[in-house]
Write a protein that holds these residues in place. Structure first.
Motif, PDB file in Angstrom:
ATOM      1  N   GLU A  27      -8.555  12.629   8.659  1.00 15.95           N
ATOM      2  CA  GLU A  27      -7.705  12.833   7.480  1.00 15.95           C
ATOM      3  C   GLU A  27      -6.361  12.129   7.637  1.00 15.95           C
ATOM      4  O   GLU A  27      -5.803  11.610   6.658  1.00 15.95           O
ATOM      5  N   ALA A  28      -5.834  12.093   8.852  1.00 17.67           N
ATOM      6  CA  ALA A  28      -4.570  11.389   9.095  1.00 17.67           C
ATOM      7  C   ALA A  28      -4.736   9.880   8.923  1.00 17.67           C
ATOM      8  O   ALA A  28      -3.857   9.201   8.378  1.00 17.67           O
ATOM      9  N   GLU A  29      -5.860   9.345   9.380  1.00 12.78           N
ATOM     10  CA  GLU A  29      -6.131   7.914   9.202  1.00 12.78           C
ATOM     11  C   GLU A  29      -6.354   7.579   7.728  1.00 12.78           C
ATOM     12  O   GLU A  29      -5.927   6.517   7.245  1.00 12.78           O
ATOM     13  N   LYS A  30      -6.992   8.490   7.018  1.00 16.01           N
ATOM     14  CA  LYS A  30      -7.176   8.304   5.578  1.00 16.01           C
ATOM     15  C   LYS A  30      -5.828   8.271   4.868  1.00 16.01           C
ATOM     16  O   LYS A  30      -5.594   7.447   3.968  1.00 16.01           O
ATOM     17  N   ALA A  31      -4.911   9.142   5.270  1.00 16.89           N
ATOM     18  CA  ALA A  31      -3.572   9.152   4.679  1.00 16.89           C
ATOM     19  C   ALA A  31      -2.858   7.835   4.947  1.00 16.89           C
ATOM     20  O   ALA A  31      -2.132   7.314   4.081  1.00 16.89           O
ATOM     21  N   ARG A  32      -3.052   7.282   6.153  1.00 15.62           N
ATOM     22  CA  ARG A  32      -2.446   5.981   6.488  1.00 15.62           C
ATOM     23  C   ARG A  32      -3.001   4.874   5.600  1.00 15.62           C
ATOM     24  O   ARG A  32      -2.255   4.046   5.065  1.00 15.62           O
ATOM     25  N   GLU A  33      -4.323   4.869   5.425  1.00 18.10           N
ATOM     26  CA  GLU A  33      -4.954   3.840   4.589  1.00 18.10           C
ATOM     27  C   GLU A  33      -4.508   3.953   3.131  1.00 18.10           C
ATOM     28  O   GLU A  33      -4.336   2.939   2.444  1.00 18.10           O
ATOM     29  N   GLU A  34      -4.302   5.192   2.665  1.00 15.38           N
ATOM     30  CA  GLU A  34      -3.882   5.403   1.281  1.00 15.38           C
ATOM     31  C   GLU A  34      -2.371   5.282   1.108  1.00 15.38           C
ATOM     32  O   GLU A  34      -1.872   5.219  -0.017  1.00 15.38           O
ATOM     33  N   GLY A  35      -1.647   5.274   2.243  1.00 16.49           N
ATOM     34  CA  GLY A  35      -0.202   5.223   2.169  1.00 16.49           C
ATOM     35  C   GLY A  35       0.412   6.475   1.580  1.00 16.49           C
ATOM     36  O   GLY A  35       1.449   6.419   0.904  1.00 16.49           O
ATOM     37  N   LYS A  36      -0.209   7.623   1.845  1.00 15.53           N
ATOM     38  CA  LYS A  36       0.239   8.884   1.261  1.00 15.53           C
ATOM     39  C   LYS A  36       0.755   9.833   2.337  1.00 15.53           C
ATOM     40  O   LYS A  36       0.142   9.974   3.403  1.00 15.53           O
ATOM     41  N   GLU A  37       1.871  10.487   2.055  1.00 16.67           N
ATOM     42  CA  GLU A  37       2.332  11.573   2.915  1.00 16.67           C
ATOM     43  C   GLU A  37       1.505  12.814   2.613  1.00 16.67           C
ATOM     44  O   GLU A  37       1.372  13.205   1.456  1.00 16.67           O
ATOM     45  N   LYS A  38       0.949  13.389   3.634  1.00 14.31           N
ATOM     46  CA  LYS A  38       0.173  14.613   3.468  1.00 14.31           C
ATOM     47  C   LYS A  38       0.545  15.586   4.575  1.00 14.31           C
ATOM     48  O   LYS A  38       0.934  15.178   5.674  1.00 14.31           O
ATOM     49  N   VAL A  39       0.388  16.858   4.295  1.00 16.84           N
ATOM     50  CA  VAL A  39       0.566  17.888   5.315  1.00 16.84           C
ATOM     51  C   VAL A  39      -0.819  18.391   5.710  1.00 16.84           C
ATOM     52  O   VAL A  39      -1.559  18.916   4.877  1.00 16.84           O
ATOM     53  N   ILE A  40      -1.159  18.177   6.971  1.00 22.88           N
ATOM     54  CA  ILE A  40      -2.451  18.598   7.515  1.00 22.88           C
ATOM     55  C   ILE A  40      -2.211  19.759   8.472  1.00 22.88           C
ATOM     56  O   ILE A  40      -1.368  19.675   9.366  1.00 22.88           O
ATOM     57  N   LEU A  41      -2.939  20.830   8.291  1.00 14.86           N
ATOM     58  CA  LEU A  41      -2.836  22.015   9.149  1.00 14.86           C
ATOM     59  C   LEU A  41      -4.210  22.338   9.711  1.00 14.86           C
ATOM     60  O   LEU A  41      -5.183  22.431   8.966  1.00 14.86           O
ATOM     61  N   PHE A  42      -4.302  22.477  11.035  1.00 14.78           N
ATOM     62  CA  PHE A  42      -5.585  22.894  11.607  1.00 14.78           C
ATOM     63  C   PHE A  42      -5.362  23.972  12.660  1.00 14.78           C
ATOM     64  O   PHE A  42      -4.244  24.194  13.129  1.00 14.78           O
ATOM     65  N   ASN A  43      -6.443  24.643  13.008  1.00 20.16           N
ATOM     66  CA  ASN A  43      -6.385  25.706  14.002  1.00 20.16           C
ATOM     67  C   ASN A  43      -6.799  25.178  15.363  1.00 20.16           C
ATOM     68  O   ASN A  43      -7.929  24.725  15.539  1.00 20.16           O
TER      69      ASN A  43
END
Length: 462
Positions: free
Chosen positions: A395-411
């Motif tokens: 998901e972080a790599e996808k955000a990089r490809e899309e050029g989007k800031e996202k907040v990802i939370l995992f356990n």
């Protein structure tokens, strides 16, 4: 930038959140052998009534007793950390946060429910608990909880994990528990399996059968069974994870996360983080919620939604869930906690509803992600946790490809310091991936055709 966000002890949540109160379409009821919904008293030989009341409750909030809070203070509130070093390595605009459940004494999220279940059993006058464990995290957690509360503890550990992870057994014994490999010769369920397949690697379904049998056949009536995942009350106790995370994200200046991720075997650590945020999604928030499982045990991604038993010997009620069949024996992958044939009914109903989007990964991809994590963030994760990390990296790599800031939370559900043989097997090229053939799924799910039909009911909102 804060690397870790901490709460004071006075900030600990004082209630658990119950998703059953808010699901748009309630889960189907558990059924007895006659195909009719079971009544609470039918569970009394297995669980104490105070836990049964939580299992069937549809109250949104349930108070956490002060003695349970006192037990939880040993490691809670748990840190929320930001994976800044992984972010830099991935060159991603995403902000990656993880709830660190490895800080508990047994090293995983499992004690959140273990101490609660041990407390309620002791309050009910129970002297001894039996349980099963896969990789050993749950068995270790219950052994720890029973030691704190003065209860006897018997653990049936899936044989392949018993052999792969001897230090988990030593942990349980250090806390005073008796741990045996399952299937064993101590129960009718175990002896029957060994007679048919003496070289079986075992399964969680078999181990559950053995633990339930020992509980219900105790003539003193002072033994009960304790389960580390799947059932509603276990999901309830774990929601302290997500409730803490909500406070911590707010303290970090974040609104709701865009993406929430957790590995899922029976559903407890995923649900613990995700359920409190699922309430926000039900009320209109735009959040993608992703439970992740092994491709070798594709319960959520490939198995039918059906009524099935939770154990191999068919001693448990029928639950409406995604299931590979109660006779399923998984391949001996190292993520032992993710090898269960079914999934928590509450998680499954949310999948049916469209609230969650499950995915599966092969174990080599997960170990690759675990090594990336260890060589950036520094800690060594459990094989189960590596599934969540793999999805977070994707998901972080996808955000990089899309050029989007996202907040990802995992356990971050647990550390892997007892699981280094799996790391060694991966680094020496001894691990291979296993894609479960469709004919194998059909073979194990054939018996489901004679079960009552589980209707896939949903509101259609997602």
């Amino acid at each position: 930038m804060e690397h870790k966000i901490l709460l004071k002890e006075s900030d600990i949540p004082r209630q658990w959140y119950n998703l059953a109160a808010d699901l748009p379409t309630p889960p189907l009821p558990p059924l007895g052998p006659d195909g009719k919904p079971i009544s609470p008293d039918m569970l009394a030989p297995v669980f104490p009534m105070n836990i049964i009341e939580q299992e069937v409750s549809t109250e949104r909030w349930i108070d956490i007793p002060e003695p349970v809070l006192d037990l939880l203070y040993r490691w809670r509130p748990a840190p929320l950390r930001r994976a800044v070093y992984l972010e830099k390595y991935l060159k991603t605009p995403a902000r990656i946060y993880y709830k660190d459940e490895s800080t508990s004494p047994p090293g995983s999220h499992k004690p959140n429910t273990a101490v609660a279940q041990a407390y309620y059993n002791k309050e009910f006058g129970i002297k001894r608990l039996t349980t099963e464990t896969g990789a050993g995290q749950w068995g270790s957690a219950l052994a720890f909880a029973c030691a704190l509360l003065g209860l006897e503890c018997k653990v049936f550990m899936v044989r392949i994990s018993f052999d792969q992870k001897p230090f988990r057994k030593f942990m349980m014994e250090t806390w005073g528990a008796n741990c045996v490999a399952s299937p064993s010769t101590e129960t009718n369920a175990g002896r029957n399996v060994l007679q048919e397949t003496p070289d079986t690697p075992g399964s969680l379904g078999i181990a559950i059968s053995e633990a339930v049998e020992q509980a219900v056949t105790d003539p003193s009536g002072q033994t009960r069974y304790s389960l580390g995942s799947v059932l509603n009350h276990v999901m309830l106790h774990q929601t302290i994870i997500g409730l803490e995370a909500k406070k911590q994200l707010a303290a970090a200046g974040e609104k709701l996360p865009d993406i929430i991720i957790g590995c899922a075997g029976g559903g407890s650590n995923f649900a613990g983080l995700a359920f409190p945020f699922t309430a926000d999604k039900i009320n209109g928030a735009n959040i993608e919620i992703i439970p992740v499982e092994p491709a070798a045990c594709p319960t959520m991604t490939r198995a039918p939604f059906a009524y099935d038993h939770g154990d191999t010997a068919c001693m448990t009620p029928l639950l409406a869930m995604h299931t590979l069949g109660h006779a399923f024996v998984p391949p001996p992958i190292h993520a032992g906690g993710l090898r269960y044939h079914g999934m928590a009914p509450l998680v499954c109903q949310a999948i049916v509803e469209g609230l969650f989007t499950p995915r599966s990964y092969h174990q080599t991809k997960c170990y690759e992600s675990a090594l990336t994590w260890a060589r950036t963030e520094g800690t060594i994760c459990a094989p189960e946790t590596s599934h969540a990390i793999a999805a977070a990296i994707d998901e972080a790599e996808k955000a990089r490809e899309e050029g989007k800031e996202k907040v990802i939370l995992f356990n971050y559900s647990g550390h892997g310091l007892m699981d280094l043989t799996g790391y060694n097997a991966f680094m020496t090229g001894k691990l291979s991936d296993y894609e479960m053939p469709e004919e194998e799924i059909r073979k194990f799910t054939k018996d489901l055709e004679r079960m009552p039909k589980a209707e896939m009911r949903k509101s259609g909102r997602w």
